[in-house]
Design a protein around this motif. Structure first.
Motif, PDB file in Angstrom:
ATOM      1  N   PRO A 122      41.504  54.063  83.437  1.00 58.70           N
ATOM      2  CA  PRO A 122      42.934  53.754  83.494  1.00 58.70           C
ATOM      3  C   PRO A 122      43.221  52.272  83.794  1.00 58.70           C
ATOM      4  O   PRO A 122      44.152  51.693  83.231  1.00 58.70           O
ATOM      5  CB  PRO A 122      43.437  54.649  84.632  1.00 58.70           C
ATOM      6  N   VAL A 123      42.400  51.663  84.646  1.00 59.82           N
ATOM      7  CA  VAL A 123      42.619  50.248  84.963  1.00 59.82           C
ATOM      8  C   VAL A 123      42.290  49.382  83.749  1.00 59.82           C
ATOM      9  O   VAL A 123      43.017  48.425  83.431  1.00 59.82           O
ATOM     10  CB  VAL A 123      41.784  49.830  86.188  1.00 59.82           C
ATOM     11  N   ARG A 124      41.229  49.718  83.017  1.00 59.94           N
ATOM     12  CA  ARG A 124      40.888  48.972  81.803  1.00 59.94           C
ATOM     13  C   ARG A 124      41.997  49.101  80.761  1.00 59.94           C
ATOM     14  O   ARG A 124      42.334  48.137  80.053  1.00 59.94           O
ATOM     15  CB  ARG A 124      39.557  49.464  81.226  1.00 59.94           C
ATOM     16  N   SER A 125      42.569  50.292  80.649  1.00 60.45           N
ATOM     17  CA  SER A 125      43.651  50.501  79.694  1.00 60.45           C
ATOM     18  C   SER A 125      44.871  49.664  80.052  1.00 60.45           C
ATOM     19  O   SER A 125      45.500  49.047  79.183  1.00 60.45           O
ATOM     20  CB  SER A 125      44.021  51.990  79.658  1.00 60.45           C
ATOM     21  N   GLU A 126      45.192  49.597  81.354  1.00 61.07           N
ATOM     22  CA  GLU A 126      46.336  48.796  81.798  1.00 61.07           C
ATOM     23  C   GLU A 126      46.063  47.303  81.594  1.00 61.07           C
ATOM     24  O   GLU A 126      46.976  46.535  81.260  1.00 61.07           O
ATOM     25  CB  GLU A 126      46.634  49.083  83.262  1.00 61.07           C
ATOM     26  N   LEU A 127      44.809  46.883  81.784  1.00 59.08           N
ATOM     27  CA  LEU A 127      44.443  45.492  81.523  1.00 59.08           C
ATOM     28  C   LEU A 127      44.718  45.132  80.069  1.00 59.08           C
ATOM     29  O   LEU A 127      45.305  44.074  79.767  1.00 59.08           O
ATOM     30  CB  LEU A 127      42.963  45.263  81.860  1.00 59.08           C
ATOM     31  N   ALA A 128      44.288  45.995  79.138  1.00 59.26           N
ATOM     32  CA  ALA A 128      44.531  45.744  77.719  1.00 59.26           C
ATOM     33  C   ALA A 128      46.028  45.669  77.420  1.00 59.26           C
ATOM     34  O   ALA A 128      46.482  44.840  76.618  1.00 59.26           O
ATOM     35  CB  ALA A 128      43.862  46.825  76.879  1.00 59.26           C
ATOM     36  N   GLN A 129      46.802  46.522  78.087  1.00 65.22           N
ATOM     37  CA  GLN A 129      48.251  46.529  77.877  1.00 65.22           C
ATOM     38  C   GLN A 129      48.871  45.211  78.347  1.00 65.22           C
ATOM     39  O   GLN A 129      49.725  44.629  77.675  1.00 65.22           O
ATOM     40  CB  GLN A 129      48.875  47.711  78.626  1.00 65.22           C
ATOM     41  N   GLN A 130      48.436  44.742  79.507  1.00 65.80           N
ATOM     42  CA  GLN A 130      48.958  43.476  80.037  1.00 65.80           C
ATOM     43  C   GLN A 130      48.597  42.299  79.128  1.00 65.80           C
ATOM     44  O   GLN A 130      49.417  41.405  78.894  1.00 65.80           O
ATOM     45  CB  GLN A 130      48.415  43.238  81.446  1.00 65.80           C
ATOM     46  N   TYR A 161      41.650  40.666  87.577  1.00 69.07           N
ATOM     47  CA  TYR A 161      40.902  41.900  87.324  1.00 69.07           C
ATOM     48  C   TYR A 161      39.616  41.833  88.125  1.00 69.07           C
ATOM     49  O   TYR A 161      38.714  41.055  87.812  1.00 69.07           O
ATOM     50  CB  TYR A 161      40.605  42.040  85.831  1.00 69.07           C
ATOM     51  N   PHE A 162      39.549  42.615  89.217  1.00 66.98           N
ATOM     52  CA  PHE A 162      38.395  42.636  90.098  1.00 66.98           C
ATOM     53  C   PHE A 162      37.813  44.051  90.132  1.00 66.98           C
ATOM     54  O   PHE A 162      38.198  44.869  90.983  1.00 66.98           O
ATOM     55  CB  PHE A 162      38.770  42.186  91.511  1.00 66.98           C
ATOM     56  N   PRO A 163      36.891  44.367  89.223  1.00 71.21           N
ATOM     57  CA  PRO A 163      36.288  45.706  89.225  1.00 71.21           C
ATOM     58  C   PRO A 163      35.073  45.787  90.150  1.00 71.21           C
ATOM     59  O   PRO A 163      34.484  44.768  90.527  1.00 71.21           O
ATOM     60  CB  PRO A 163      35.869  45.885  87.771  1.00 71.21           C
ATOM     61  N   ILE A 164      34.707  47.005  90.505  1.00 68.92           N
ATOM     62  CA  ILE A 164      33.491  47.325  91.278  1.00 68.92           C
ATOM     63  C   ILE A 164      33.421  46.522  92.576  1.00 68.92           C
ATOM     64  O   ILE A 164      32.539  45.704  92.776  1.00 68.92           O
ATOM     65  CB  ILE A 164      32.212  47.113  90.439  1.00 68.92           C
ATOM     66  N   HIS A 165      34.423  46.696  93.447  1.00 71.75           N
ATOM     67  CA  HIS A 165      34.285  46.125  94.781  1.00 71.75           C
ATOM     68  C   HIS A 165      34.209  47.250  95.804  1.00 71.75           C
ATOM     69  O   HIS A 165      34.813  48.308  95.657  1.00 71.75           O
ATOM     70  CB  HIS A 165      35.394  45.133  95.108  1.00 71.75           C
ATOM     71  N   TYR A 166      33.434  46.973  96.839  1.00 65.87           N
ATOM     72  CA  TYR A 166      33.041  47.994  97.807  1.00 65.87           C
ATOM     73  C   TYR A 166      34.244  48.486  98.600  1.00 65.87           C
ATOM     74  O   TYR A 166      35.017  47.682  99.144  1.00 65.87           O
ATOM     75  CB  TYR A 166      31.981  47.413  98.739  1.00 65.87           C
ATOM     76  N   ILE A 225      49.047  45.817  90.195  1.00 68.82           N
ATOM     77  CA  ILE A 225      49.507  46.471  88.970  1.00 68.82           C
ATOM     78  C   ILE A 225      48.863  47.841  88.831  1.00 68.82           C
ATOM     79  O   ILE A 225      49.525  48.833  88.509  1.00 68.82           O
ATOM     80  CB  ILE A 225      49.192  45.600  87.746  1.00 68.82           C
ATOM     81  N   ALA A 226      47.553  47.927  89.091  1.00 70.28           N
ATOM     82  CA  ALA A 226      46.855  49.210  88.983  1.00 70.28           C
ATOM     83  C   ALA A 226      45.571  49.149  89.787  1.00 70.28           C
ATOM     84  O   ALA A 226      44.953  48.087  89.937  1.00 70.28           O
ATOM     85  CB  ALA A 226      46.542  49.540  87.527  1.00 70.28           C
ATOM     86  N   THR A 227      45.168  50.291  90.335  1.00 66.52           N
ATOM     87  CA  THR A 227      43.865  50.422  90.995  1.00 66.52           C
ATOM     88  C   THR A 227      43.232  51.729  90.536  1.00 66.52           C
ATOM     89  O   THR A 227      43.925  52.642  90.077  1.00 66.52           O
ATOM     90  CB  THR A 227      43.998  50.438  92.531  1.00 66.52           C
ATOM     91  N   GLY A 228      41.922  51.820  90.668  1.00 65.52           N
ATOM     92  CA  GLY A 228      41.246  53.048  90.273  1.00 65.52           C
ATOM     93  C   GLY A 228      39.845  53.103  90.842  1.00 65.52           C
ATOM     94  O   GLY A 228      39.214  52.071  91.100  1.00 65.52           O
ATOM     95  N   SER A 229      39.350  54.310  91.041  1.00 69.41           N
ATOM     96  CA  SER A 229      38.013  54.503  91.598  1.00 69.41           C
ATOM     97  C   SER A 229      36.950  54.135  90.571  1.00 69.41           C
ATOM     98  O   SER A 229      37.073  54.433  89.380  1.00 69.41           O
ATOM     99  CB  SER A 229      37.845  55.958  92.024  1.00 69.41           C
ATOM    100  N   TYR A 265      40.508  46.733  90.769  1.00 68.64           N
ATOM    101  CA  TYR A 265      41.833  46.199  91.100  1.00 68.64           C
ATOM    102  C   TYR A 265      42.361  45.380  89.932  1.00 68.64           C
ATOM    103  O   TYR A 265      41.646  44.547  89.352  1.00 68.64           O
ATOM    104  CB  TYR A 265      41.748  45.323  92.347  1.00 68.64           C
ATOM    105  N   LEU A 266      43.611  45.611  89.580  1.00 70.36           N
ATOM    106  CA  LEU A 266      44.319  44.802  88.590  1.00 70.36           C
ATOM    107  C   LEU A 266      45.620  44.343  89.231  1.00 70.36           C
ATOM    108  O   LEU A 266      46.385  45.161  89.762  1.00 70.36           O
ATOM    109  CB  LEU A 266      44.611  45.612  87.323  1.00 70.36           C
TER     110      LEU A 266
END
Length: 803
Positions: free
Chosen positions: A213-221, A349-354, A399-403, A464-465
């Protein structure tokens, strides 16, 4: 100790530099310390063996080298302190075997926050005859049974083995506690991966775990930028694992500039070879270094070694800032501040943070839970963030967060599973005995030695987005020093214009004050002709700006060979930022500091004066004036082997110069073959004329402007046949122009800066640029700005307003 217990190259370089200087003072030449190291395995061991040091001279030599070493780069290591304390309680004895003297050892331990009683220290001392590694006698002081020796010197490792002591060569990437864990058989050494292999294994887990879902929102932005130029900044890019992810999210038809930043220059080069050239079939750009062009779309990739936070200030505003697994490894508050100051309105866009949870799930959980029981505490000891979600508000608008959890088992991700277990086991040594940790590691394996299939490692991560608050359209500002009227100086805050063709924007760090020249300029005005024909310092009416010794880094460039982040010297008036043509900018060599580079213009002037003086072998030279230019001129001539005398009424200035260059004299006389006048005093120029031998040359380096100057040009002068030679630096003299160019002379100036290191003996005194009116007020009153330690003193503006 150095390179094993701590790994800070700047500290080690400082030791080597100071050791080289001290060795040179013993008469062994500038490369003497390296020659001794190559032949004896230790510079001091060579000095002792060859008789250059002995008796009561040894301890002062050590003090002279080590007492002044700057340890500011060393920070407390609470986890290492806990690990050493736990090992000591577990009857594991750790010895510190070092060639550094005990006072320096104590300073290092204090800087690292380590208690000296936790270590048994062996180092050179008067009691053991100052013995150094790799001397076999050094290893006789260490235990042999059930012992293992770690050293970053391969020569020392070989000597230890020859002395019967099992030894391991430590690489820059090795954690010494990981090696201790190997020696204690806590965790199998084969479980550890090299850095590149770890990143490859991690990439597999990352790409599988990214929040859809976060990747999809990134593409939308990003779709709102279709058909536009898009700039992407990847912080901590490593092996460019995020490049393919971002390319899939980018809208079609856009022109993309992707900048990958990482501290590890070698890792970026490897990524260029293995991913850009092989996977993407990218080709190196013909005129832009470290830049590749993708063949099937308008995407250029630039590799930029550097610090993730610092680089944000050096680049123009980005469309998107990316950072995979970086938030839990970085100072998030510093990152947030830099983003708000320099990257307003950028997407983040900060993916995979602890997210703060790491756990082994297994029917045998009681056996393995010890490995993660204190895991977060160990990370916090190293300054890592364990719950980045707490910092979302400081980063910007969410804007969006996801596990993006990792769920690792022994079948799907065996390599990454073992690497993480190994890392956790070493950290656990700070809280539990090594036997207990070893048992927990053993519980991860089946009776046959393979990884148990019923153990799963779960790490909770988040994607995180967001968007940086603020507007990116506000024009950047700068602060400039302006001479507004005779004797009056003001600060001007103004918009910073965009660079034109073949121009760069430089964020200044330092700007040196040319005290004598600037005092005259401020009192008399700029005159009717440009001061420099090369760099177009062309203002000839009030108000005007002055200065020509600015050092900083490029933040925006329209010059293909000057990338953002490049350190440069700039001929530009005093200001916080400079917009300068390529012709006025010089790259600073990697081995020259900003503090030394600020002397480039003065060193070029010293070179020009020395070339105009042109003394013959055996001739004597007098330099009248021991300000910055005079001191450098005297140093250059003495460095070339000429007999040099310096004459200046400021005895402290001369004393400082003589302390550094004892071969220079300060005794006045009347039989000099060449006299160089750089004091700005008409009386000194008259003395120079009278002090010159018949047929000699007086070189005029001072600028007197349009004011009349009274000189002793009577019968004695005419009979002396002394020549008066005007010297200037903006052009190569006609007599030398067939062999010399400005670039050749700049190369000479850099080499002399490298050899003479002026920052070490021309005392720099920093003042903020905001204090410029006060500095010039003192300059007008006293003729020079007073320094606390006496002249020669070079006053330098710290050019950022908040410095």
């Amino acid at each position: 100790m150095d390179g094993v217990l701590y790994k800070h190259a700047e500290v080690e370089r400082d030791i080597v530099k100071r050791l080289g200087k001290a060795t040179e003072q013993l008469g062994l030449g500038p490369e003497g310390h390296q020659d001794l190291f190559r032949s004896h395995g230790s510079t001091i061991q060579g000095l002792l063996s060859e008789g250059h040091l002995s008796g009561d001279a040894v301890e002062p030599f050590y003090s002279g080298v080590y007492d002044g070493v700057n340890l500011e780069a060393l920070k407390p290591d609470p986890l290492l302190a806990l690990q050493l304390k736990s090992l000591r309680a577990d009857d594991v004895c750790v010895w510190l075997a070092t060639n550094s003297p005990r006072p320096f050892v104590d300073r290092v331990l204090q800087a690292l926050g380590l208690e000296s009683h936790l270590l048994r220290i062996v180092c050179p001392s008067s009691e053991n005859g100052w013995v150094n590694k790799p001397d076999a006698r050094f290893f006789e002081m260490l235990p042999r049974t059930q012992a293992k020796f770690f050293d970053d010197s391969l020569g020392h490792v070989r000597a230890a083995v020859a002395a019967g002591l099992p030894a391991v060569h430590v690489r820059r990437s090795d954690d010494v506690m990981m090696l201790v864990a190997d020696a204690l058989m806590v965790v199998p050494a084969c479980w550890r991966l090299s850095k590149s292999h770890y990143l490859q294994a991690k990439e597999v887990a990352d790409l599988r775990s990214l929040s859809a879902p976060v990747r999809s929102e990134l593409a939308q932005q990003l779709s709102t930028f279709a058909g536009q130029d898009i700039s992407v900044l990847d912080l901590g890019a490593g092996t460019l694992s995020m490049l393919s992810v971002i390319l899939k999210a980018l809208p079609k038809g856009s022109r993309v500039k992707y900048t990958a930043v990482d501290r590890d220059d070698e890792l970026l080069k490897q990524a260029a070879a293995e991913r850009l050239e092989s996977q993407f079939q990218a080709t190196a750009h013909a005129s832009l270094p470290n830049t590749w062009q993708l063949p099937d779309r308008e995407v250029s990739v630039t590799l930029l070694p550097g610090d993730a936070v610092e680089v944000l200030a050096t680049l123009p505003s980005q469309t998107l800032v990316v950072g995979c697994s970086i938030l839990d490894l970085i100072d998030v508050e510093a990152l947030s501040t830099a983003l708000r100051q320099h990257q307003a309105s950028a997407l983040l866009y900060f993916p995979i943070h602890y997210a703060g949870v790491t756990v082994f799930e297994s029917p045998r959980q009681a056996d393995v839970k010890l490995l993660t029981a204190d895991y977060n505490r160990s990370l916090e000891c190293r300054g890592q963030v364990t719950k980045v979600t707490d910092f979302y508000d400081s980063l910007g608008e969410t804007i969006a967060t996801g596990s993006s959890d990792w769920v690792l088992d022994s079948k799907a991700c065996p390599d990454l599973f073992k690497q993480l277990a190994s890392f956790m086991a070493v950290n656990a040594l700070g809280f539990h005995g090594h036997a207990a940790v070893g048992e927990a590691v053993a519980a991860l394996r089946s009776p046959g030695g393979l990884l148990a299939e019923d153990v799963v490692l779960k790490v909770e991560n988040m994607d995180y987005l967001g968007r940086v608050p603020g507007s990116a359209t506000a024009a950047p500002r700068r602060l400039a020093v302006e001479f507004s009227a005779p004797g009056e100086v003001c600060l001007v805050e103004e918009a910073l214009r965009a660079p034109g063709e073949e121009e760069v924007v430089v964020k200044a760090r330092y700007s040196a004050i040319s005290a004598g020249t600037e005092r005259r300029m401020l009192m008399q005005g700029p005159g009717t002709e440009p001061l420099d024909t090369t760099h177009a310092f062309g203002e000839t009416a009030w108000p005007f700006r002055y200065g020509y010794c600015l050092v900083g880094s490029v933040v925006q460039s329209n010059c293909g060979d000057l990338l953002p982040g490049t350190r440069v010297f700039c001929f530009h008036p005093h200001a916080s930022h400079a917009v300068a043509p390529r012709s006025a900018v010089k790259k600073i060599p990697d081995d020259i500091s900003d503090e030394d580079a600020v002397f480039l213009a003065n060193m070029e002037t010293a070179c020009a004066l020395s070339q105009d003086a042109a003394p013959l072998v055996g001739e004597s030279v007098a330099v009248f004036g021991a300000g910055t230019v005079g001191a450098l001129t005297a140093a250059v001539l003495a460095h070339q082997g000429y007999s040099v005398t310096v004459i200046d009424p400021e005895t402290d200035r001369v004393a400082t110069l003589l302390q550094r260059f004892p071969q220079i004299s300060c005794s006045a006389g009347k039989d000099f073959d060449v006299c160089v006048e750089v004091s700005g005093s008409a009386d000194a120029l008259g003395s120079a004329i009278k002090s010159c031998r018949r047929g000699g040359t007086v070189v005029l380096g001072s600028l007197y402007g349009e004011s009349p100057v009274s000189l002793p040009l009577g019968l004695a002068f005419h009979r002396s046949e002394v020549s008066l030679k005007a010297s200037q630096v903006s052009q190569i003299p006609a007599a030398l122009s067939t062999r010399w160019t400005k670039e050749r002379r700049f190369d000479l100036a850099w080499s002399l800066i490298r050899a003479l290191r002026p920052k070490e003996w021309i005392g720099m005194h920093l003042v903020p640029i905001t204090a410029a009116p006060d500095v010039y007020r003192d300059l007008m009153k006293q003729g020079q700005v007073p320094g606390p330690d006496g002249p020669p003193r070079q006053w330098v503006f710290s050019c950022q307003p908040d410095a």
